[in-house]
Design an enzyme around this catalytic site. Structure first.
Site, PDB file in Angstrom:
ATOM      1  CE1 TYR A 147      42.321  28.222  20.845  1.00 33.11           C
ATOM      2  CE2 TYR A 147      41.968  30.597  20.907  1.00 33.11           C
ATOM      3  CZ  TYR A 147      41.743  29.343  21.431  1.00 33.11           C
ATOM      4  OH  TYR A 147      40.929  29.195  22.518  1.00 33.11           O
ATOM      5  CB  SER A 157      37.791  30.828  22.289  1.00 30.79           C
ATOM      6  OG  SER A 157      38.518  31.996  22.596  1.00 30.79           O
TER       7      SER A 157
HETATM    8  N1  LIG Z   1      42.713  30.232  28.837  1.00 28.30           N
HETATM    9  C1  LIG Z   1      42.154  31.025  27.934  1.00 28.30           C
HETATM   10  O1  LIG Z   1      42.474  32.243  27.843  1.00 28.30           O
HETATM   11  C2  LIG Z   1      41.095  30.482  27.013  1.00 28.30           C
HETATM   12  C3  LIG Z   1      40.259  31.401  26.375  1.00 28.30           C
HETATM   13  C4  LIG Z   1      39.281  30.921  25.522  1.00 28.30           C
HETATM   14  C5  LIG Z   1      39.120  29.569  25.314  1.00 28.30           C
HETATM   15  N2  LIG Z   1      39.931  28.681  25.955  1.00 28.30           N
HETATM   16  C6  LIG Z   1      39.726  27.249  25.683  1.00 28.30           C
HETATM   17  O2  LIG Z   1      39.576  26.580  26.908  1.00 28.30           O
HETATM   18  C7  LIG Z   1      39.984  25.223  26.768  1.00 28.30           C
HETATM   19  C8  LIG Z   1      40.829  24.836  27.960  1.00 28.30           C
HETATM   20  O3  LIG Z   1      41.991  25.641  27.986  1.00 28.30           O
HETATM   21  P1  LIG Z   1      42.698  26.094  29.351  1.00 28.30           P
HETATM   22  O4  LIG Z   1      42.715  27.569  29.375  1.00 28.30           O
HETATM   23  O5  LIG Z   1      42.113  25.376  30.495  1.00 28.30           O
HETATM   24  O6  LIG Z   1      44.193  25.607  29.035  1.00 28.30           O
HETATM   25  P2  LIG Z   1      45.192  24.637  29.815  1.00 28.30           P
HETATM   26  O7  LIG Z   1      45.289  25.014  31.254  1.00 28.30           O
HETATM   27  O8  LIG Z   1      46.426  24.639  28.987  1.00 28.30           O
HETATM   28  O9  LIG Z   1      44.494  23.193  29.740  1.00 28.30           O
HETATM   29  C9  LIG Z   1      44.430  22.473  28.530  1.00 28.30           C
HETATM   30  C10 LIG Z   1      43.934  21.063  28.799  1.00 28.30           C
HETATM   31  O10 LIG Z   1      43.847  20.376  27.541  1.00 28.30           O
HETATM   32  C11 LIG Z   1      44.670  19.224  27.581  1.00 28.30           C
HETATM   33  N3  LIG Z   1      45.310  19.003  26.282  1.00 28.30           N
HETATM   34  C12 LIG Z   1      46.142  19.844  25.609  1.00 28.30           C
HETATM   35  N4  LIG Z   1      46.560  19.259  24.478  1.00 28.30           N
HETATM   36  C13 LIG Z   1      46.000  18.017  24.446  1.00 28.30           C
HETATM   37  C14 LIG Z   1      46.072  16.924  23.555  1.00 28.30           C
HETATM   38  N5  LIG Z   1      46.819  16.973  22.430  1.00 28.30           N
HETATM   39  N6  LIG Z   1      45.377  15.806  23.843  1.00 28.30           N
HETATM   40  C15 LIG Z   1      44.637  15.740  24.960  1.00 28.30           C
HETATM   41  N7  LIG Z   1      44.519  16.726  25.847  1.00 28.30           N
HETATM   42  C16 LIG Z   1      45.207  17.853  25.586  1.00 28.30           C
HETATM   43  C17 LIG Z   1      45.713  19.489  28.636  1.00 28.30           C
HETATM   44  O11 LIG Z   1      46.241  18.257  29.115  1.00 28.30           O
HETATM   45  P3  LIG Z   1      47.753  18.197  29.739  1.00 28.30           P
HETATM   46  O12 LIG Z   1      47.792  19.228  30.840  1.00 28.30           O
HETATM   47  O13 LIG Z   1      47.876  16.824  30.259  1.00 28.30           O
HETATM   48  O14 LIG Z   1      48.678  18.516  28.609  1.00 28.30           O
HETATM   49  C18 LIG Z   1      44.875  20.261  29.660  1.00 28.30           C
HETATM   50  O15 LIG Z   1      44.131  19.363  30.438  1.00 28.30           O
HETATM   51  C19 LIG Z   1      40.701  25.131  25.408  1.00 28.30           C
HETATM   52  O16 LIG Z   1      39.863  24.472  24.486  1.00 28.30           O
HETATM   53  C20 LIG Z   1      40.884  26.579  24.983  1.00 28.30           C
HETATM   54  O17 LIG Z   1      40.807  26.729  23.581  1.00 28.30           O
HETATM   55  C21 LIG Z   1      40.921  29.119  26.804  1.00 28.30           C
END
Ligand SMILES: NC(=O)c1ccc[n+]([C@@H]2O[C@H](COP(=O)([O-])OP(=O)(O)OC[C@H]3O[C@@H](n4cnc5c(N)ncnc54)[C@H](OP(=O)(O)O)[C@@H]3O)[C@@H](O)[C@H]2O)c1
Length: 265
Positions: A156, A143
């Protein structure tokens, strides 16, 4: 579980049920990959059915990666395909918003299990598997938060800083084994991420203009396929912020993030 028996390349994507992970999995599906797609909830079955519309085989795996057993379940699913894993995307992760004095310790320790421990655990299997075949590509989602202290999501940012440095170190080690490791560093992105972190009542809430998850995923996909070390996922302004963060004092970045992440009420 169905077995995958085609000669197409195989990709594992964790956190493929929504957000950036779903968009990444979609790009692999469109580009002729079969998939092992994981999520924690039943949403992964719907996502897998969508992804399978592009003609590849998709094995959905429901597993909690905050538990060591969940990581082993995912790796077993890869092994059960009987195939070489060409690409691994270690993307599942989450944040927790709120004042550290108020947030739940067990929840935060579980976040570390997911964002840190599960990445090391799964990477161990993936790295050994790929190094034995002298090829493979690994994309690890970190991130922009890896480049600053993140008050009001205090656990985080450091978890993603770990992921970033872990990925860069692994990249150097695995070079001589023919395996490429890429780090994806998204800025704030339009997904369920901030709502799930309980941050709707902050500047990261629904009113914020965020990066497109499709754009972030495409940038990660291209960086991975081109063998780049890392890529900042997002628009030009996000990339400029990443550049500036290299030179700004940590205390100043902490104060800036606190203003944005502090709950309004
Ligand atoms: N969105 C942002 O602003 C942002 C910015 C920087 C980095 N990121 C990183 O990007 C990555 C993806 O995030 P996203 O934005 O796509 O968020 P998201 O839409 O909330 O997706 C998260 C994914 O991770 C899965 N997950 C969550 N907890 C889990 C667990 N305990 N075991 C297995 N799977 C789990 C969820 O599965 P379920 O849906 O089935 O719960 C979902 O598929 C993360 O690593 C995050 O740190 C996000």
């Amino acid at each position: 579980m169905s077995s995958l028996a085609t000669p197409r390349p195989l990709a594992l994507v964790t956190g493929a049920s929504s957000g950036i992970g779903y968009e990444l999995a979609l790009l692999f599906a469109i580009n002729g990959f079969d998939l092992v797609a994981t999520g924690r909830s039943g949403k992964i079955d719907t996502a897998a059915a969508d992804l399978a519309r592009y003609g590849g085989e998709v094995v959905p795996v429901r597993a909690d990666l905050a538990e060591a057993d969940g990581v082993e379940t995912v790796w077993r699913a890869v092994e059960q395909t009987g195939r070489f894993l060409d690409v691994a995307v270690l993307n599942a992760g989450r944040s927790i918003g709120g004042a550290f004095l108020d947030t739940d310790l067990d929840d935060e320790l579980s976040l570390i299990e997911l964002n840190v421990t599960s990445v090391v655990h799964l990477a161990k299997h993936v790295a050994r598997h790929m190094a034995a075949g002298q090829r493979g590509r690994i994309l690890i989602t970190s991130s922009l938060s890896a480049t600053l202290p993140t008050p009001y999501e205090t656990v985080y940012g450091p978890s993603r800083a770990f992921t970033r440095m872990f990925a860069l170190g692994l990249r150097e080690e695995l070079k001589e084994h023919g395996v490429s490791v890429t780090t994806l560093m998204p800025g704030a992105t339009d997904s369920d991420f901030h709502a799930r972190a309980g941050m709707d009542d902050t500047a990261f809430g629904p009113g914020m203009k965020k990066n497109s998850r499709k754009d972030v995923a495409r940038q990660g996909f291209l960086a991975l396929m081109n063998g780049h070390a890392e890529v900042v996922g997002g628009d030009p302004s996000t990339k400029r912020t990443a550049l500036k963060n290299r030179f700004l004092p940590e205390t100043l970045k902490a104060a800036r993030h606190a203003r944005m992440a502090r709950p309004r009420s």
